[in-house]
Design a protein around this motif. Structure first.
Motif, PDB file in Angstrom:
ATOM      1  N   ALA A 190      22.773  84.333 -19.576  1.00  0.00           N
ATOM      2  CA  ALA A 190      21.456  83.739 -19.338  1.00  0.00           C
ATOM      3  C   ALA A 190      20.346  84.741 -19.621  1.00  0.00           C
ATOM      4  O   ALA A 190      19.311  84.396 -20.221  1.00  0.00           O
ATOM      5  CB  ALA A 190      21.373  83.231 -17.898  1.00  0.00           C
ATOM      6  N   TRP A 191      20.549  85.992 -19.207  1.00  0.00           N
ATOM      7  CA  TRP A 191      19.531  87.023 -19.464  1.00  0.00           C
ATOM      8  C   TRP A 191      19.370  87.272 -20.957  1.00  0.00           C
ATOM      9  O   TRP A 191      18.243  87.359 -21.464  1.00  0.00           O
ATOM     10  CB  TRP A 191      19.898  88.322 -18.741  1.00  0.00           C
ATOM     11  CG  TRP A 191      18.870  89.406 -18.928  1.00  0.00           C
ATOM     12  CD1 TRP A 191      17.715  89.573 -18.225  1.00  0.00           C
ATOM     13  CD2 TRP A 191      18.889  90.446 -19.919  1.00  0.00           C
ATOM     14  NE1 TRP A 191      17.014  90.658 -18.698  1.00  0.00           N
ATOM     15  CE2 TRP A 191      17.709  91.214 -19.740  1.00  0.00           C
ATOM     16  CE3 TRP A 191      19.782  90.806 -20.920  1.00  0.00           C
ATOM     17  CZ2 TRP A 191      17.411  92.320 -20.534  1.00  0.00           C
ATOM     18  CZ3 TRP A 191      19.478  91.912 -21.715  1.00  0.00           C
ATOM     19  CH2 TRP A 191      18.314  92.652 -21.521  1.00  0.00           C
ATOM     20  N   HIS A 192      20.479  87.376 -21.674  1.00  0.00           N
ATOM     21  CA  HIS A 192      20.402  87.611 -23.113  1.00  0.00           C
ATOM     22  C   HIS A 192      19.712  86.447 -23.820  1.00  0.00           C
ATOM     23  O   HIS A 192      18.926  86.659 -24.757  1.00  0.00           O
ATOM     24  CB  HIS A 192      21.800  87.848 -23.690  1.00  0.00           C
ATOM     25  CG  HIS A 192      22.304  89.237 -23.493  1.00  0.00           C
ATOM     26  ND1 HIS A 192      22.111  90.242 -24.418  1.00  0.00           N
ATOM     27  CD2 HIS A 192      22.983  89.815 -22.462  1.00  0.00           C
ATOM     28  CE1 HIS A 192      22.641  91.369 -23.974  1.00  0.00           C
ATOM     29  NE2 HIS A 192      23.183  91.135 -22.791  1.00  0.00           N
ATOM     30  N   ARG A 193      19.998  85.236 -23.390  1.00  0.00           N
ATOM     31  CA  ARG A 193      19.334  84.082 -24.001  1.00  0.00           C
ATOM     32  C   ARG A 193      17.842  84.103 -23.729  1.00  0.00           C
ATOM     33  O   ARG A 193      17.030  83.758 -24.579  1.00  0.00           O
ATOM     34  CB  ARG A 193      19.970  82.787 -23.486  1.00  0.00           C
ATOM     35  CG  ARG A 193      21.308  82.468 -24.166  1.00  0.00           C
ATOM     36  CD  ARG A 193      21.914  81.188 -23.659  1.00  0.00           C
ATOM     37  NE  ARG A 193      22.986  80.732 -24.563  1.00  0.00           N
ATOM     38  CZ  ARG A 193      24.048  80.065 -24.172  1.00  0.00           C
ATOM     39  NH1 ARG A 193      24.224  79.775 -22.881  1.00  0.00           N
ATOM     40  NH2 ARG A 193      24.960  79.683 -25.053  1.00  0.00           N
ATOM     41  N   GLU A 194      17.472  84.521 -22.515  1.00  0.00           N
ATOM     42  CA  GLU A 194      16.060  84.598 -22.164  1.00  0.00           C
ATOM     43  C   GLU A 194      15.324  85.616 -23.035  1.00  0.00           C
ATOM     44  O   GLU A 194      14.174  85.392 -23.440  1.00  0.00           O
ATOM     45  CB  GLU A 194      15.906  84.976 -20.689  1.00  0.00           C
ATOM     46  CG  GLU A 194      14.463  85.028 -20.227  1.00  0.00           C
ATOM     47  CD  GLU A 194      14.318  85.492 -18.797  1.00  0.00           C
ATOM     48  OE1 GLU A 194      13.175  85.571 -18.317  1.00  0.00           O
ATOM     49  OE2 GLU A 194      15.353  85.782 -18.157  1.00  0.00           O
TER      50      GLU A 194
END
Length: 327
Positions: free
Chosen positions: A310-314
Motif C-alpha cells: 500500500a505504501w509503495h502504491r501511494e
C-alpha cells in the motif's frame, strides 16, 4: 513536547528510524525526540509531518559535537545510523567499517559524555554468517561472512565493553530482515522486499539470487518499533545481544507466492547467481527476546506485506490525485 522522556535517534530519517520516530512521537511517555542523520541513505521526506516535531541535526555520527548537541539531556539513545547492505560492504569495506564500527564508538563516547543514557543499538543477523545451526541462538558462535557483518559484531562488542567498563546501560538488538513501509527500492543495494514490490508493480520479473530456497526470518518494522519503544519506556537493558525476530522462516519462493497473493497476480521470477557474503538460511531463536519483552506481537507476514505494498502504491500516486493533494 515538554516533559516526558527525551530520546535521540541516530539514522532517524532512514527506513527503520523514521518509523520509530513516528512511534515515539505518539507515545505519551515520550516528551522530546532528537534525530541525527546525514541523509546519505535516508531522507527527511520519510519523516513527513513528523519532521516539524523533532529536533533535527543534519550530519554524521562521526561528528562528536553534533552528537553532543543531539544527546543533551537524553534519557535514551537509539543508534540506527549505518551503511546498510552486505553487497555494499563487499564493494567498500572501509566505508562500512567507518560508519558502522567507528560510528558506534562515537555514539557510545557521546552517551558517556551525556551522563549515561540507555543506548539501544542495531546489530544484524548477518553476524551468524556461516553458523549452520537453526534457529540462530545468541549462544551460537558468530561466523561473519562479510565486512558488514563484522562491523555489526563490533557494534555489539563495543556495547558490551562500555557496559562492563563504564556501567552504561545498553541493549544490542540483532535485526532479521526487517521490511515495511518507507523502505525504498530503486538503488543497487535495495533489500529484497522493496526491490521485488517495485519490480512487480512495474510488471518486471523479480531477481532471485541463487535458487530461491534460501530462507529468511522476515520481521515487519512495526514489530521492531514496538520492541524498541518498550525498551525505552520500560528501561530494558542487556549487555548481551538479543535477536529481534520471532522465529519465522520464509523461503524466497514462498515470499514470492505470498507477495503474488497480495498483488493479485503471480510474481515472475528471474534467477541469477548467488552473491558473495549472502547467508543461505536465517531464523531466530526468540527465547531471549520473549524473556525481556513477553508482550511483543509479531505482525504476520501477509499483513506486513499488505501495508508495504500500500505504501509503495501511494508513492506512485501523483500528489494531485491524493486526498487533499498530499499524503
Amino acid at each position: 513536547m515538554s516533559g516526558g522522556l527525551r530520546v535521540a535517534v541516530t539514522g532517524g530519517a532512514g527506513f527503520i528510524g523514521s518509523n520509530l520516530v513516528s512511534w515515539l512521537l505518539r507515545h505519551p511517555a515520550v516528551g522530546r525526540v532528537a534525530v541525527v542523520d546525514d541523509c546519505s541513505t535516508g531522507s527527511t521526506s520519510l519523516l513527513g509531518s513528523d519532521l516539524a516535531q523533532v529536533d533535527f541535526h543534519h550530519g554524521s555520527v562521526l561528528d562528536a559535537g553534533l552528537l553532543d548537541r543531539a544527546m543533551s539531556g537524553a534519557d535514551a539513545v537509539v543508534h540506527l545510523a549505518a551503511l546498510p547492505s552486505v553487497p555494499r560492504s563487499v564493494a567498500d569495506p572501509l566505508a562500512s567499517h567507518a560508519a558502522n564500527a567507528t560510528g558506534t564508538l562515537q555514539v557510545l563516547e557521546a552517551a558517556r559524555r551525556a551522563g549515561g543514557p540507555l543506548v539501544v543499538a542495531a546489530s544484524s543477523s548477518s553476524v551468524y554468517g556461516a553458523q549452520p545451526r537453526l534457529p540462530k541462538s545468541e549462544n551460537n558462535c558468530p561466523m561473519p561472512l562479510s565486512p558488514y557483518a563484522v562491523s555489526k559484531l563490533a557494534t555489539e562488542a563495543y556495547l558490551g565493553a562500555y557496559h562492563s567498563c563504564y556501567g552504561l546501560p545498553v541493549l544490542p538488538l540483532r535485526f532479521f530482515n526487517v521490511f515495511g513501509p518507507r523502505q525504498r527500492a530503486g538503488h543497487p543495494y535495495a533489500a529484497v522486499v522493496p526491490a521485488w514490490i517495485d519490480a512487480a508493480l512495474d510488471g518486471r520479473p523479480v531477481t532471485v539470487h541463487g535458487d530461491g530456497t534460501q530462507s529468511r526470518d522476515l520481521t515487519c518494522v512495526d514489530t521492531v518499533c514496538q520492541v524498541i519503544t518498550t525498551a525505552i519506556t520500560d528501561k530494558v537493558a542487556s549487555p548481551w545481544p538479543v535477536n529481534l525476530a520471532l522465529g519465522t522462516r520464509t523461503s524466497l519462493l514462498d515470499l514470492a507466492g505470498v507477495l503474488g497473493d497480495v498483488l493479485g497476480g503471480p510474481v515472475r521470477l528471474a534467477y541469477t547467481g548467488s552473491r558473495p557474503g549472502d547467508v543461505a538460511h536465517s531464523q531466530a531463536d526468540p527465547s531471549r527476546l520473549l524473556g525481556l519483552f513477553p508482550s511483543v506481537r509479531a505482525v504476520p507476514l501477509r499483513e506486513g506485506l499488505e501495508r508495504t505494498v500500500a505504501w509503495h502504491r501511494e508513492q506512485r500516486t501523483p500528489a494531485s490525485d491524493r486526498v487533499g493533494g498530499s499524503r
